[in-house]
Motif scaffolding. Structure first.
Motif, PDB file in Angstrom:
ATOM      1  N   TRP A 119       0.842  -1.196   0.044  1.00 16.65           N
ATOM      2  CA  TRP A 119       0.105  -0.046   0.129  1.00 16.65           C
ATOM      3  C   TRP A 119       1.014   1.277  -0.003  1.00 16.65           C
ATOM      4  O   TRP A 119       0.581   2.387  -0.501  1.00 16.65           O
ATOM      5  CB  TRP A 119      -0.996   0.107   1.221  1.00 16.65           C
ATOM      6  N   LEU A 120       2.002   1.093   0.626  1.00 19.43           N
ATOM      7  CA  LEU A 120       2.920   2.422   0.618  1.00 19.43           C
ATOM      8  C   LEU A 120       3.524   2.581  -0.900  1.00 19.43           C
ATOM      9  O   LEU A 120       3.260   3.654  -1.306  1.00 19.43           O
ATOM     10  CB  LEU A 120       3.995   2.179   1.560  1.00 19.43           C
ATOM     11  N   LEU A 121       3.784   1.615  -1.677  1.00 18.19           N
ATOM     12  CA  LEU A 121       4.414   1.465  -3.034  1.00 18.19           C
ATOM     13  C   LEU A 121       2.976   2.393  -3.811  1.00 18.19           C
ATOM     14  O   LEU A 121       3.403   3.093  -4.624  1.00 18.19           O
ATOM     15  CB  LEU A 121       4.816   0.279  -3.325  1.00 18.19           C
ATOM     16  N   ARG A 122       1.875   1.638  -3.585  1.00 21.95           N
ATOM     17  CA  ARG A 122       0.971   2.262  -4.397  1.00 21.95           C
ATOM     18  C   ARG A 122       0.829   3.693  -4.442  1.00 21.95           C
ATOM     19  O   ARG A 122       0.401   4.512  -5.234  1.00 21.95           O
ATOM     20  CB  ARG A 122      -0.415   1.512  -3.952  1.00 21.95           C
ATOM     21  N   ALA A 123       0.640   4.485  -2.923  1.00 20.58           N
ATOM     22  CA  ALA A 123       0.575   5.933  -2.936  1.00 20.58           C
ATOM     23  C   ALA A 123       1.741   6.396  -3.368  1.00 20.58           C
ATOM     24  O   ALA A 123       1.726   7.485  -4.080  1.00 20.58           O
ATOM     25  CB  ALA A 123       0.696   6.227  -1.238  1.00 20.58           C
ATOM     26  N   ARG A 124       3.112   6.038  -3.195  1.00 20.46           N
ATOM     27  CA  ARG A 124       4.262   6.554  -3.925  1.00 20.46           C
ATOM     28  C   ARG A 124       4.124   6.511  -5.472  1.00 20.46           C
ATOM     29  O   ARG A 124       4.464   7.280  -6.182  1.00 20.46           O
ATOM     30  CB  ARG A 124       5.600   5.832  -3.536  1.00 20.46           C
ATOM     31  N   ALA A 125       3.638   5.470  -6.052  1.00 21.97           N
ATOM     32  CA  ALA A 125       3.465   5.467  -7.419  1.00 21.97           C
ATOM     33  C   ALA A 125       2.442   6.529  -7.925  1.00 21.97           C
ATOM     34  O   ALA A 125       2.675   7.092  -8.895  1.00 21.97           O
ATOM     35  CB  ALA A 125       2.941   4.048  -7.925  1.00 21.97           C
TER      36      ALA A 125
ATOM     37  N   LEU B 124       3.025   7.237 -11.693  1.00 16.56           N
ATOM     38  CA  LEU B 124       3.630   6.191 -12.702  1.00 16.56           C
ATOM     39  C   LEU B 124       2.313   5.185 -12.844  1.00 16.56           C
ATOM     40  O   LEU B 124       1.515   4.912 -11.976  1.00 16.56           O
ATOM     41  CB  LEU B 124       4.613   5.376 -11.785  1.00 16.56           C
ATOM     42  N   PRO B 125       2.148   4.743 -14.269  1.00 15.83           N
ATOM     43  CA  PRO B 125       0.968   3.820 -14.580  1.00 15.83           C
ATOM     44  C   PRO B 125       1.376   2.686 -14.259  1.00 15.83           C
ATOM     45  O   PRO B 125       1.517   1.816 -15.264  1.00 15.83           O
ATOM     46  CB  PRO B 125       0.946   4.315 -16.064  1.00 15.83           C
ATOM     47  N   VAL B 126       1.354   2.274 -13.112  1.00 15.23           N
ATOM     48  CA  VAL B 126       1.639   0.914 -12.650  1.00 15.23           C
ATOM     49  C   VAL B 126       0.778   0.424 -11.609  1.00 15.23           C
ATOM     50  O   VAL B 126       0.203   1.170 -10.691  1.00 15.23           O
ATOM     51  CB  VAL B 126       3.198   0.776 -12.088  1.00 15.23           C
ATOM     52  N   LYS B 127       0.453  -0.884 -11.408  1.00 16.08           N
ATOM     53  CA  LYS B 127      -0.176  -1.549 -10.447  1.00 16.08           C
ATOM     54  C   LYS B 127       0.378  -2.418  -9.666  1.00 16.08           C
ATOM     55  O   LYS B 127       0.907  -3.549 -10.422  1.00 16.08           O
ATOM     56  CB  LYS B 127      -1.555  -2.145 -11.358  1.00 16.08           C
TER      57      LYS B 127
END
Length: 291
Positions: free
Chosen positions: A82-88, A93-96
């Motif tokens: 969830w932290l990486l999702r927020a940073r993306a 960044l268009p990443v899932k």
């Protein structure tokens, strides 16, 4: 040494592992796989070892300390995901981010992600390294692998096949839907992953066998009982019947055994145009007025 089929948490695929003990089905064990030590569950009876086949190794039955550490690593992986999702999102960044998984010895962390285009992951790698000393591995996964790892419900109301029992992703084509006389509606033929339903392949072989006894669609046939002739408009493979459109009306649900191929109507042969000889070409050229 015996071979035990084990299953990891995010995939239904069974992996053969060598073991000194025949652990009963349902036992949680620590195995040495490609990524490192992980916790898996025994999902089959002990089997004999086959020559020239590569296996992982069952290290031991999981202890209470192993399970407590494994659960703690699972929580850390979820928090980091969830932290990486927020940073993306902050970086646009268009990443899932699909999953973040640690090995039991915390030497490797695998970040599974999905992206439609090539992206720069340097910033996200730095975020991971700021929270763990483990070696970082970013692994790209496709739409079907996402559904397998996350787990979803299919149109049937049950868990999707890819996360429940499917051992490998076999190729699925729109031809399979046509052979099963299904409506070619993308919304009805696509699974939660957005790709064609994996279950289209399950009964395709049976449908091919049933279609051998039926006339082709749009074929001209005649009904023995009524003598009416027409064109096949729809096939019902499971019932062994077809719908025939005739000039008198529509014959619905006609058994294929009561139909015969319609005689072909005699067509006049096309007239052949006389071929022009080389001499005729020269004569026509000589008669042309000078330019």
């Amino acid at each position: 040494m015996v071979v035990l089929p084990v299953r990891f948490e995010r995939s239904p695929r069974l992996h053969p592992m060598l073991s000194e003990d025949a652990h009963p089905v349902g036992t949680r064990v620590v195995v040495q796989g490609k990524r490192g030590p992980e916790v898996a569950v025994v999902r089959g009876e002990a089997q004999e070892r086959r020559p020239q086949e590569r296996y992982g190794t069952v290290l031991r039955a999981a202890t209470p300390d192993d399970l407590a550490l494994w659960d703690d690593l699972h929580r850390q992986g979820e928090d980091l995901k969830w932290l990486l999702r927020a940073r993306a999102r902050e970086r646009g960044l268009p990443v899932k981010l699909v999953a973040v998984e640690f090995t039991l010895d915390e030497s490797l962390v695998t970040v599974s992600y999905s992206a439609d285009e090539r992206i720069e992951l340097t910033g996200l790698i730095g975020e991971v390294r700021a929270h763990t000393r483990a070696r970082v591995n970013f692994a790209a996964v496709g739409p079907r692998e996402q559904a397998q790892m996350i787990g979803t419900l299919g149109a049937c109301g049950r868990e999707n096949c890819s996360s429940h029992h499917l051992q490998e992703f076999a190729p699925v084509s729109i031809r399979m839907a046509r052979d099963q006389q299904l409506p070619l509606n993308p919304e009805k033929l696509s699974g939660p992953c957005g790709r064609l339903l994996c279950c289209l392949q399950f009964e395709h072989g049976q449908y091919l066998d049933l279609l051998k006894d039926l006339p082709r669609k749009n074929a001209r046939v005649c009904h023995d009982a009524s003598g009416a002739c027409g064109k096949v408009t729809k096939l019902h493979p499971l019932a062994g019947t077809v719908d025939v459109h005739t000039e008198q009306g529509v014959l619905t649900g006609v058994p294929a055994g009561e139909l015969r191929r319609a005689p072909e109507e005699a067509r006049p042969a096309p007239e052949k145009k006389p071929r022009r000889t080389e001499g005729a070409r020269k004569d026509r050229t000589s008669d042309a007025p000078p330019s």
